[in-house]
Write an enzyme that holds these catalytic residues in place. Structure first.
Site, PDB file in Angstrom:
ATOM      1  N   CYS A 167     -19.513  16.511 -38.568  1.00 56.10           N
ATOM      2  CA  CYS A 167     -19.742  15.353 -39.444  1.00 56.10           C
ATOM      3  C   CYS A 167     -19.918  15.792 -40.900  1.00 56.10           C
ATOM      4  O   CYS A 167     -19.956  14.965 -41.806  1.00 56.10           O
ATOM      5  CB  CYS A 167     -20.984  14.572 -38.999  1.00 56.10           C
ATOM      6  SG  CYS A 167     -22.539  15.381 -39.419  1.00 56.10           S
ATOM      7  N   LYS A 171     -25.751  21.722   3.937  1.00 56.28           N
ATOM      8  CA  LYS A 171     -25.500  20.603   3.022  1.00 56.28           C
ATOM      9  C   LYS A 171     -24.014  20.274   3.079  1.00 56.28           C
ATOM     10  O   LYS A 171     -23.197  20.940   2.449  1.00 56.28           O
ATOM     11  CB  LYS A 171     -25.932  20.988   1.604  1.00 56.28           C
ATOM     12  CG  LYS A 171     -25.813  19.850   0.618  1.00 56.28           C
ATOM     13  CD  LYS A 171     -26.500  20.203  -0.688  1.00 56.28           C
ATOM     14  CE  LYS A 171     -26.442  19.087  -1.694  1.00 56.28           C
ATOM     15  NZ  LYS A 171     -25.096  18.768  -2.143  1.00 56.28           N
ATOM     16  N   GLU A 177       3.859   1.651  -1.228  1.00 53.64           N
ATOM     17  CA  GLU A 177       4.440   1.897  -2.554  1.00 53.64           C
ATOM     18  C   GLU A 177       3.381   2.489  -3.495  1.00 53.64           C
ATOM     19  O   GLU A 177       3.659   3.370  -4.293  1.00 53.64           O
ATOM     20  CB  GLU A 177       4.985   0.587  -3.148  1.00 53.64           C
ATOM     21  CG  GLU A 177       6.281   0.141  -2.486  1.00 53.64           C
ATOM     22  CD  GLU A 177       6.651  -1.284  -2.863  1.00 53.64           C
ATOM     23  OE1 GLU A 177       7.692  -1.462  -3.490  1.00 53.64           O
ATOM     24  OE2 GLU A 177       5.880  -2.214  -2.540  1.00 53.64           O
ATOM     25  N   PHE A 178       2.182   1.960  -3.352  1.00 53.47           N
ATOM     26  CA  PHE A 178       1.071   2.443  -4.173  1.00 53.47           C
ATOM     27  C   PHE A 178       0.817   3.931  -3.883  1.00 53.47           C
ATOM     28  O   PHE A 178       0.685   4.754  -4.790  1.00 53.47           O
ATOM     29  CB  PHE A 178      -0.165   1.598  -3.860  1.00 53.47           C
ATOM     30  CG  PHE A 178      -1.350   1.906  -4.710  1.00 53.47           C
ATOM     31  CD1 PHE A 178      -1.375   1.512  -6.042  1.00 53.47           C
ATOM     32  CD2 PHE A 178      -2.452   2.573  -4.198  1.00 53.47           C
ATOM     33  CE1 PHE A 178      -2.470   1.786  -6.840  1.00 53.47           C
ATOM     34  CE2 PHE A 178      -3.556   2.852  -4.991  1.00 53.47           C
ATOM     35  CZ  PHE A 178      -3.557   2.450  -6.315  1.00 53.47           C
ATOM     36  N   ASP A 187       0.834  -1.207   0.000  1.00 54.41           N
ATOM     37  CA  ASP A 187       0.000   0.000   0.000  1.00 54.41           C
ATOM     38  C   ASP A 187       0.865   1.252   0.000  1.00 54.41           C
ATOM     39  O   ASP A 187       0.548   2.249  -0.633  1.00 54.41           O
ATOM     40  CB  ASP A 187      -0.899   0.016   1.242  1.00 54.41           C
ATOM     41  CG  ASP A 187      -2.038  -0.973   1.092  1.00 54.41           C
ATOM     42  OD1 ASP A 187      -2.055  -1.675   0.061  1.00 54.41           O
ATOM     43  OD2 ASP A 187      -2.881  -1.051   2.000  1.00 54.41           O
ATOM     44  N   LYS A 230     -36.145  21.836   3.245  1.00 54.39           N
ATOM     45  CA  LYS A 230     -37.149  20.787   3.056  1.00 54.39           C
ATOM     46  C   LYS A 230     -38.450  21.276   3.671  1.00 54.39           C
ATOM     47  O   LYS A 230     -38.427  21.836   4.772  1.00 54.39           O
ATOM     48  CB  LYS A 230     -36.731  19.512   3.792  1.00 54.39           C
ATOM     49  CG  LYS A 230     -35.401  18.964   3.383  1.00 54.39           C
ATOM     50  CD  LYS A 230     -34.998  17.780   4.255  1.00 54.39           C
ATOM     51  CE  LYS A 230     -33.610  17.311   3.864  1.00 54.39           C
ATOM     52  NZ  LYS A 230     -33.024  16.389   4.837  1.00 54.39           N
TER      53      LYS A 230
END
Ligand code: IVH
Length: 669
Positions: free
Chosen positions: A403, A117, A36-37, A34, A283
Site C-alpha cells: 500500500c 482419524k 453431460e454434466f 447428469d 482422547k
C-alpha cells in the site's frame, strides 16, 4: 495446440461448469443431464492431468463445485461439533499433556482412547426412542445441514435400534467415508476420497448418494444425558453393541511413549487399510476428566489429533508475492510450478515471514521441497541447493507494504526480541490491503457470519468500489449488483437475505468482528461479559477508561494496548458508531440460573488440584464472575496456599468476605 489455445479451451469448460452448477444447485433447474454434466467435469480433469499448469478455483479438483448450504434446511447442533487441535511430533504431545497438568494444577495419571482419524466427513445422527429422526452435516460446527435422507442410504447407519440400553435421546457422531478401492472407480470425478464422500453425501437427490458406496464409523456423541458410561473406550464398546460400526484399531494406551510407538507403527501400516487415515486421535479416556477439562473456543482440551507426516514434493519458485493480513502482517508466498501432492494440485506455498526466508536463504528460481498435511497450508521446507542457478540473488524482503506505507518490526517485551514478522502499521482502513482483509474478517463465520458474501465476493465488490468499510455492506446497491456478471435474481436475494439476517448480532461476536489485534473470540467474550452492552462499551472508550479492563481476568496489557491503539484512530470509532446504529447488537445473554449470579470472586494464592482457569470456568458456569483486583465491587476473596498478604488486608479493609477453597467449593455443593 498452443498454450493459449489450451487455456482458452480450459476456461470455456470452466465457465460452462459454473453455469450448470448454478442452474442445478442454486436455481434448481438443470438444463443438461447428469451424464453431460459429469462429462464436462471429466474433460476439465483430463485437461488438468495433461497440462498441470491449468488451474481454476472452480475446477472439480479444487472445489466441490456447489453451494450446498442453500439447498438444505439448516439445523443448530444441540452440542457444537468442534474440531481437534493438531500435534505433529512428540514435542506437541508433551505440550498437550503439560497444558492438561497446568489446567488441573496437578500431575495425574490417565489413559487415552486411541482412534484412527479417518479422512472423511463428520455427521451427527439424532436418535429418539431408538429411531433415527435426523442426520446432519457438521456445517460450521454450530449449524449443520439436514441430510437425513442421504445418510439413510448408508447401510452402516442403523435406522432403528431396539437394544434396551440404547439412550432415549442421543446424537451419535462419526465419519462418513469411502473406501480406497471404491474411490478408484470414481477418481475421474473427484480429486480424493474425502471430496467424493463429501460430494455424494450432499447431493440434492438421495438416489444419487445411494449410487456411491459410503461407509460410516461411529466415534463419539453430541447431546447425551449419560449416567452410566464412565470412559470413552466403554462408549465405543456400547456403540458396537448398539449396532454401529466402530474402528477395529481403537485401543487404550497410557504413556506418551506408547502413543509415539503406536503412531510410528500405524503410520506404516495405514497403507494396508481399506480407507484413508490422516492421523490418530488421542482422547482422555475418563469422561469425568473430559468434563473437567472442557473446551477452548474451537477444540476440546482433552483430545488431540496426531497427524501423520505430510506429503511432499519438489517444485520451482516462479515468483514471491507479499500478502498482507488483517493485522498488517506481511506474509511472503512462493508461487511455484503446479505440483501434485497427494492428489491436490499445489501452486502456492507459504514462506512464513522475513526471518524464515533469511534462515533458509530462499531465492527466486530455487527448487524447493514443499510439504502439505491435511488442511494445513502448504509450506516450503528447504531449498535444493544443488539445483540453484549460478546467477541467483538473495531475496530482498520489501521494507514497504504494497500500500506504500513503511513497515515495522515490533519489539516483544516478553521475549526481548524483535518479531520475525514485518508489519504494515495498522492505520485502520487506510491500508487498502488490510482493509479488505478486515472486511473479510467482519463477514467470517465466527463474526457476522454473512454466508452469502464470501471472501471472493468481498474482493470483487472491493475492486468495483462497492465496499470500502464494513458499514457499506448494509447499504449495498442491489440493483447494480444484479447487473453484474454471474449475479442472478436468486443469488442477489440470497445475498440480501443473509445480510439482513446478520444484522442481529451478539455483543461478543460484534466486538470480535472488528478485527482488533489480540481480541480473538475468547477475549471478545470477556469484554462483552464485562461491558454488557455496546453503549457501555463505547462509554468506556470515550471516557478513556480502558485500563479498567485490566480488572477482567484474562485481559492484560497486550490487549489493552492494542485496544488503545485501535481507538487512537478516530475513524475506527466512527465505524463502530455507524455499525451500532445499523445493527441490532444484543447484550450478552447471562446465564441467570446459576447459584453464583451477581457474585464476584477473586483468587489469591495457589489452589489445590485445580488451576485458575478451571476455577474461573466453574464460577462462570454458575453465573458468577471473576475479577483481578480488590475493589469495592468484589464480594468474595478466595484464598489458596501462600496468598498475597496485601490483597487479604485490602479485602478486610473493604469488608469483603474471605473464603478458603473448601468454603468456596461448598457454595457450589
Ligand atoms: S472426535 C470434539 N474422533 O476429525 C471432538 N474425530 O478435527 C471432535 N475425526 O471433524 C471429534 N476420526 O471429522 C473424533 N475418532 C475420531 C475421529 C474424528 C476422524 C474427524 C472428524 C472431526 C475432525 C476433528
Amino acid at each position: 495446440m498452443k498454450e493459449s489455445e489450451i487455456r482458452n479451451t480450459y476456461n470455456k469448460k470452466i465457465k460452462e461448469l459454473k453455469k450448470h452448477n448454478k442452474l442445478y444447485f442454486e436455481e434448481s433447474s438443470p438444463k443438461i443431464s447428469d451424464n453431460e454434466f459429469d462429462q464436462i467435469k471429466k474433460e476439465i480433469l483430463n485437461l488438468e492431468k495433461k497440462f498441470p499448469y491449468l488451474k481454476d478455483t472452480s475446477s472439480p479438483s479444487v472445489s466441490l463445485g456447489y453451494t450446498p448450504s442453500k439447498n438444505f434446511i439448516k439445523t443448530e447442533h444441540r452440542v457444537k461439533m468442534l474440531s481437534l487441535s493438531n500435534a505433529f511430533d512428540i514435542n506437541d504431545l508433551e505440550n498437550f499433556q503439560k497444558k492438561i497438568f497446568n489446567y488441573l494444577n496437578k500431575k495425574i495419571e490417565f489413559e487415552y482412547s486411541v482412534e484412527p482419524k479417518i479422512d472423511g466427513i463428520s455427521a451427527s445422527l439424532t436418535y429418539k426412542n431408538g429411531l433415527l429422526v435426523m442426520g446432519a452435516s457438521r456445517g460450521d460446527g454450530t449449524t449443520g445441514e439436514v441430510i437425513t435422507e442421504n445418510l439413510k442410504t448408508i447401510s452402516d447407519i442403523p435406522q432403528k435400534i431396539s437394544n434396551k440400553d440404547f439412550p432415549k435421546d442421543i446424537d451419535i457422531r462419526g465419519e462418513v467415508f469411502i473406501k480406497k478401492k471404491d474411490f478408484s472407480e470414481l477418481k475421474n470425478d473427484f480429486a480424493n476420497p474425502r471430496n467424493a464422500a463429501s460430494g455424494s453425501l450432499r447431493q440434492k437427490n438421495p438416489e444419487e448418494t445411494k449410487k456411491i458406496p459410503l461407509k460410516f464409523i461411529a466415534y463419539t456423541y453430541g447431546f447425551f444425558t449419560n449416567e452410566k458410561i464412565k470412559k470413552q473406550s466403554e462408549f465405543l464398546h456400547s456403540l458396537k453393541k448398539w449396532g454401529f460400526k466402530t474402528n477395529e484399531h481403537n485401543k487404550v494406551l497410557k504413556t506418551i511413549k506408547s502413543l509415539e510407538n503406536f503412531h510410528k507403527k500405524f503410520e506404516n501400516d495405514r497403507f494396508d487399510l481399506e480407507y484413508d487415515v490422516d492421523g490418530l486421535v488421542y482422547k482422555i479416556d475418563s469422561l469425568e476428566l473430559q468434563k473437567r477439562l472442557g473446551f477452548t473456543a474451537n477444540s476440546p482440551r482433552w483430545a488431540i489429533a496426531h497427524k501423520f507426516s505430510a506429503d511432499s514434493g519438489y517444485s520451482q519458485i516462479t515468483d514471491i508475492n507479499i500478502q498482507v493480513g488483517r493485522t498488517g502482517a506481511l506474509t511472503p508466498v512462493a508461487r511455484i510450478k503446479p505440483l501434485n501432492i497427494g492428489g491436490v494440485v499445489v501452486s502456492n506455498a507459504t514462506l512464513h515471514n522475513e526471518d524464515e526466508i533469511i534462515r533458509k536463504d530462499i531465492r527466486l528460481g530455487d527448487t524447493v521441497k514443499v510439504e502439505r498435511a491435511g488442511d494445513v497450508i502448504p509450506h516450503v521446507v528447504l531449498v535444493d541447493l544443488k539445483k540453484r542457478k549460478k546467477n541467483s540473488k538473495k531475496f530482498i524482503f520489501p521494507k514497504k507494504c504494497p500500500c506504500g506505507f513503511d513497515t515495522i518490526k515490533e519489539f516483544n517485551k516478553v521475549t526481548k526480541k524483535y518479531d520475525a514478522v514485518r508489519r504494515c502499521p495498522d492505520r485502520g482502513f487506510d491500508c487498502e490491503k488490510i482493509a479488505v482483509e478486515k472486511i473479510k474478517h467482519f463477514i467470517s463465520k465466527e463474526a457476522l457470519n454473512i454466508d452469502g458474501l464470501g471472501k471472493k465476493v468481498v474482493e470483487k465488490f472491493w475492486d468495483l468500489k462497492l465496499i470500502r468499510f464494513p458499514q457499506d455492506i448494509f447499504n449495498l446497491d442491489y440493483k447494480q449488483i444484479s447487473q453484474l456478471d454471474g449475479w442472478g435474481n436468486l443469488s442477489v436475494s440470497n445475498l440480501k437475505y443473509s445480510i439482513d439476517q446478520s444484522k442481529k448480532v451478539s455483543l461478543d461476536r460484534f466486538l470480535y468482528s472488528l478485527g482488533i489485534r489480540h481480541i480473538g473470540i475468547e477475549n471478545a467474550k470477556l469484554l462483552a461479559e464485562y461491558t454488557k452492552s455496546i453503549t457501555n462499551f463505547l462509554n468506556f472508550i470515550q471516557n478513556k477508561n480502558l485500563n479498567e479492563f485490566l480488572n477482567i481476568d484474562g485481559i492484560g496489557e497486550t490487549q489493552i494496548n492494542s485496544l488503545k491503539k485501535f481507538f487512537e484512530n478516530k475513524s475506527n470509532y466512527r465505524i463502530i458508531e455507524k455499525l451500532s446504529s445499523l445493527l441490532n447488537i444484543s447484550n450478552l445473554k447471562i446465564n441467570k440460573g446459576g447459584k453464583l449470579l451477581n457474585n464476584t470472586f477473586m483468587f489469591t494464592g495457589k489452589l489445590i488440584n485445580m488451576s485458575r482457569a478451571e476455577a474461573k470456568s466453574l464460577i462462570e458456569e454458575n453465573s458468577g464472575s471473576v475479577v483481578s483486583s480488590v475493589n469495592k465491587k468484589l464480594k468474595y476473596l478466595i484464598i489458596g496456599e501462600k496468598p498475597t498478604i496485601r490483597k487479604v488486608q485490602q479485602a478486610k479493609q473493604f469488608g469483603i468476605k474471605i473464603l478458603s477453597q473448601k468454603e468456596w467449593l461448598n457454595l457450589l455443593d
